[in-house]
Each structure stands twice: as C-alpha cells, then as structure tokens.
Motif scaffolding. Structure first.
Motif: not given
Length: 325
Positions: A103-110
């Motif tokens: 899972i990513a714990y940092d937001l990324i662009g959709m």
C-alpha cells in the motif's frame, strides 16, 4: 514505453456466456452467478494507526463476467478525484505468507494510478497472481479488484445511490449468493508472455509499480509470523537489493540473512549490499530491497549458500551476499 502482453497460447475458461479471467478459473463444475451483495459496516472501534478510523460505510462485493470488468473499473475509478493511496496484492514467493500486501502511505495523483492501469492492462485484468485498487480518506472511498477479479467497494453512505446506479448500468443486481471462481475449487496462474525479452515479466512490473506508486509492504515489521499468526522465531530470508543510479541504471545484489523480524532482515540486507565490493556510495545511487522473502527449511537447499556456511536460522546474521550479473 515498457509493456506486457498475455501468453496467447492460454485458453479462456467459459461457462455458458460467463467468461473467467485467463489467470483464475474453476476446476470443478459450478454455476457462475453475476451480481453483488451489500452490507452496512459501522465505524471501526480500533483502526490501523497509519490511517484515520474508517467511518460508517456500505460494502459491495461484486461478481461479473470478465469482459465487463475493465469497462466497469473505468467507470468506478472515475469516481475518485485528486490524490489517492494505491493498493497492490501479489501472490508472492514468501513460504509463510500467501499474499504480499502493498500500500502507498503517500498520496499520489490519480492520473499516475490510471496510467499504470493502461500500461499494464493485461497484468491487472487477466493475471491470477495479483489484485489492485485504490482508496481515499476524505471522503472515505475504497475500491479493490482481488486476485479472483472480484470487486470490493467500501464507501460512505452518501455514495450508496451513486454506486447502485453504476451497478445497474452494468445489469448487476443484488443477490444473496453471487459466485465467481472463488466460490469453488479453482486454480491461479500467471498469464504474461515471458518468452519475448522485449516484454516485462511479472516481477519487473511489480518492481515498477512499487516505484511509481511508492508502495511499501504492509505487514508488521517487528515480528515474524505466518498467515495463521504462529510465531516462527528466526527464519532464513532471501533478499534482492537494487542500486539505482543516474539515468535509471540498475544493479542488483542477492543477500541471504537469518533474522527474527522483517525490520531486522531489512537492516542486515541493506548493510550487506552496501558492503559489497564496488557498491556505489549512497550519494550516487538509491538502494532499496525489491524482494525479501522467508524460505522454509525444506527449500533452503535451493539457495546459493557458500560452502561451509551454516543455513541454520539461529543466530541472526548475514549469511551471504553477492552481485547478480
């Protein structure tokens, strides 16, 4: 652009007009039943410390014929806006864990999430060894396509009618017993063409997704348990470290360690890789572990352990390290 493709020799399993993904199919007689269930879940009493508590939500579990999966997902993912947390599950090589959950714990662009879906379409929608999805916290919204290509949606109550409308547009109706490949004995398989060297392998795609989506292995790093929660104590770990320098140049090293927890194995593997002859200094290359898998005692003999070096998991130590050329 790096790409992948399915092995065209594989045959799709059909029952009536219901199509299964190439990578997962029943091995017993069954009646596929497209449709969905919906249940209400109250807010969690104890949430994962890394994320906010999940609020009241509706949970949809959805079965559909494979030819409808990708169009449905395009519509579903269009409901996500802005920045998201991608999710990836992989049926990996760890002998004590069936699924490697990332899972990513940092937001990324959709847009970055969707670009990877387009780039590796066959991997996501056909392969029976991976699941994928995305979530947001505000508002809480979760969508995941598992390794059986069953779709799960979790959404706050204000989104319920919108999701039901999407399901109706694909002729999916509520039912008590939707049934896909996971409803009976079934097989999973990888489906990618590995004979063409111009195409990416399964492992290369997972590595790329970990970079693109900033994924981390979502398990407790402080202990060493199997899927049933049994404490394994010390085990042998097979690790692959990657140095990435300027212009994306990569070099890989294999490290074998004995350790009693993920964080201990990671620390020793990184130290061993950095100590290899001609290892680039930290300022010249980024170092990460692209694989860290526990090896069962009956498979330790398959590892390239130096002659005279013990393969006993006790005590914790670095057993061997070498460049992979």
């Amino acid at each position: 652009m790096s790409r992948c493709a399915v092995d065209t020799s594989l045959k799709r399993h059909l029952i009536g007009d219901f199509q299964f993904p190439l990578g997962v199919y029943p091995v017993e007689d069954m009646e596929p039943k497209p449709g969905y269930t919906m249940v209400f879940e109250p807010a969690d009493a104890d949430a994962d410390a890394e994320f906010e508590e999940w609020p009241d939500r509706y949970v949809f579990d959805i079965v559909m014929s494979h030819q409808r999966l990708e169009p449905f997902c395009r519509q579903l993912f269009s409901l996500f806006k802005g920045r998201v947390f991608p999710i990836l599950d992989v049926l990996g090589r760890d002998d004590f864990r069936e699924i490697d959950p990332y899972i990513a714990y940092d937001l990324i662009g959709m847009d970055r999430f969707l670009e990877c879906l387009r780039r590796y379409r066959d991997f996501f929608y056909e392969d029976g060894l991976c699941g994928f999805g995305v979530m947001t916290e505000e508002p809480f919204f979760y969508a995941f396509v598992d390794e059986h290509k069953i779709v799960t949606i979790r959404a706050e109550p204000h989104m319920k009618e919108r999701i039901e409308a999407l399901l109706r547009s694909f002729d999916l109706e509520p039912r008590e017993d939707p049934a896909g490949a996971d409803a009976t004995a079934h097989e999973h398989r990888g489906v990618l063409n590995s004979a063409d060297e111009s195409l990416l392998t399964f492992d290369q795609i997972v590595e790329d997704l970990r970079d693109e989506w900033r994924l981390l292995l979502n398990i407790d790093p402080t202990n060493n348990v199997d899927d049933e929660g049994k404490d394994l104590g010390n085990t042998i770990w097979h690790c692959v470290a990657r140095f990435m320098g300027d212009e994306g140049r990569r070099r890989y090293a294999e490290v074998i360690v004995a350790a009693g927890a993920l964080e201990e194995a990671e620390r020793m593997a990184m130290d061993a890789a950095e100590a290899l002859p001609k290892a680039p200094p930290p300022d010249d290359a980024d170092l990460i572990l692209v694989a860290i898998d526990r090896v069962a005692p009956d498979r330790v003999g398959e590892l390239q352990i130096p002659k005279g070096e013990s393969a006993d998991p006790e005590p914790s130590r670095i057993i061997s390290s070498r460049w992979l050329e």
